[in-house]
Design a protein around this motif. Structure first.
Motif, PDB file in Angstrom:
ATOM      1  N   TYR A  47      -5.612   9.025  -3.341  1.00 10.23           N
ATOM      2  CA  TYR A  47      -5.554   7.845  -4.254  1.00 10.23           C
ATOM      3  C   TYR A  47      -4.209   7.162  -3.584  1.00 10.23           C
ATOM      4  O   TYR A  47      -3.117   7.863  -3.569  1.00 10.23           O
ATOM      5  N   THR A  48      -4.237   5.704  -3.380  1.00  7.90           N
ATOM      6  CA  THR A  48      -2.985   5.288  -2.999  1.00  7.90           C
ATOM      7  C   THR A  48      -3.161   3.972  -3.572  1.00  7.90           C
ATOM      8  O   THR A  48      -3.887   3.377  -4.129  1.00  7.90           O
ATOM      9  N   CYS A  49      -1.704   3.263  -3.582  1.00  8.88           N
ATOM     10  CA  CYS A  49      -1.633   1.872  -4.218  1.00  8.88           C
ATOM     11  C   CYS A  49      -1.913   0.728  -3.144  1.00  8.88           C
ATOM     12  O   CYS A  49      -1.328   1.077  -1.918  1.00  8.88           O
ATOM     13  N   THR A  50      -2.455  -0.104  -3.658  1.00  8.74           N
ATOM     14  CA  THR A  50      -2.881  -1.193  -2.470  1.00  8.74           C
ATOM     15  C   THR A  50      -1.433  -1.934  -1.984  1.00  8.74           C
ATOM     16  O   THR A  50      -1.427  -2.379  -0.787  1.00  8.74           O
ATOM     17  N   HIS A  54       1.668  -0.382  -2.343  1.00 12.94           N
ATOM     18  CA  HIS A  54       2.589   0.734  -1.940  1.00 12.94           C
ATOM     19  C   HIS A  54       1.747   1.752  -1.162  1.00 12.94           C
ATOM     20  O   HIS A  54       1.458   2.673  -1.806  1.00 12.94           O
ATOM     21  N   VAL A 103       2.707   5.470  -1.601  1.00 13.71           N
ATOM     22  CA  VAL A 103       2.393   6.042  -2.820  1.00 13.71           C
ATOM     23  C   VAL A 103       1.067   6.761  -2.804  1.00 13.71           C
ATOM     24  O   VAL A 103       0.014   6.375  -2.213  1.00 13.71           O
ATOM     25  N   LYS A 106      -2.226   5.800 -11.813  1.00 13.52           N
ATOM     26  CA  LYS A 106      -1.496   4.540 -11.813  1.00 13.52           C
ATOM     27  C   LYS A 106      -0.275   4.697 -11.038  1.00 13.52           C
ATOM     28  O   LYS A 106       0.499   5.513 -10.786  1.00 13.52           O
ATOM     29  N   CYS A 107       0.105   3.790 -10.073  1.00 15.76           N
ATOM     30  CA  CYS A 107       1.335   3.615  -9.369  1.00 15.76           C
ATOM     31  C   CYS A 107       2.517   3.681 -10.012  1.00 15.76           C
ATOM     32  O   CYS A 107       2.955   2.959 -10.936  1.00 15.76           O
ATOM     33  N   CYS A 140       4.565   0.014  -9.502  1.00 17.04           N
ATOM     34  CA  CYS A 140       3.850  -1.220 -10.168  1.00 17.04           C
ATOM     35  C   CYS A 140       2.956  -0.991 -11.316  1.00 17.04           C
ATOM     36  O   CYS A 140       2.632  -2.176 -11.725  1.00 17.04           O
ATOM     37  N   MET A 165       0.036  -0.271 -10.807  1.00 15.28           N
ATOM     38  CA  MET A 165      -1.542  -0.949 -10.506  1.00 15.28           C
ATOM     39  C   MET A 165      -2.259   0.594 -10.406  1.00 15.28           C
ATOM     40  O   MET A 165      -1.966   1.460 -10.148  1.00 15.28           O
ATOM     41  N   THR A 166      -3.833   0.251 -10.865  1.00 15.80           N
ATOM     42  CA  THR A 166      -4.690   1.626 -10.631  1.00 15.80           C
ATOM     43  C   THR A 166      -4.750   1.859  -9.061  1.00 15.80           C
ATOM     44  O   THR A 166      -4.960   1.088  -8.275  1.00 15.80           O
ATOM     45  N   LEU A 167      -4.447   3.105  -8.740  1.00 18.58           N
ATOM     46  CA  LEU A 167      -4.798   3.663  -7.610  1.00 18.58           C
ATOM     47  C   LEU A 167      -6.252   3.710  -7.137  1.00 18.58           C
ATOM     48  O   LEU A 167      -6.985   4.037  -7.815  1.00 18.58           O
TER      49      LEU A 167
END
Ligand SMILES: [Zn+2]
Length: 75
Positions: A43-46, A48, A51, A58-59, A62, A64-66
């Motif tokens: 899973y990654t952050c859009t 970042h 990450v 969650k990131c 920021c 944000m949901t990964l």
């Protein structure tokens, strides 16, 4: 007439056996190649891409949901 029927069944049966033997030898080959690379989900952050997490969350940067990271496909 009986002999013809027996012959027909014998031919049919041997043909099926050859087909079955052929398909069984092909099946393990395809499953082997598929099992070599297990699908690893990350899973990654859009926002970042640096990450990375092996489970959804969650990131930390920021919040944000990964999202699931798709493995790079070779074209
Ligand atoms: Zn982020």
């Amino acid at each position: 007439m009986k002999r013809v029927t027996v012959m027909a069944i014998a031919i049919l049966f041997s043909g099926m056996t050859v087909f079955a033997a052929h398909s069984t030898t092909l099946v393990p080959d395809t499953t082997k190649t598929k099992k070599v690379k297990p699908a690893k989900v990350q899973y990654t952050c859009t926002m970042h891409p640096e990450v990375l997490s092996d489970k959804p969350g969650k990131c930390p940067k920021c919040g944000m949901t990964l999202v699931k990271k798709q493995p790079a496909k070779k074209l």
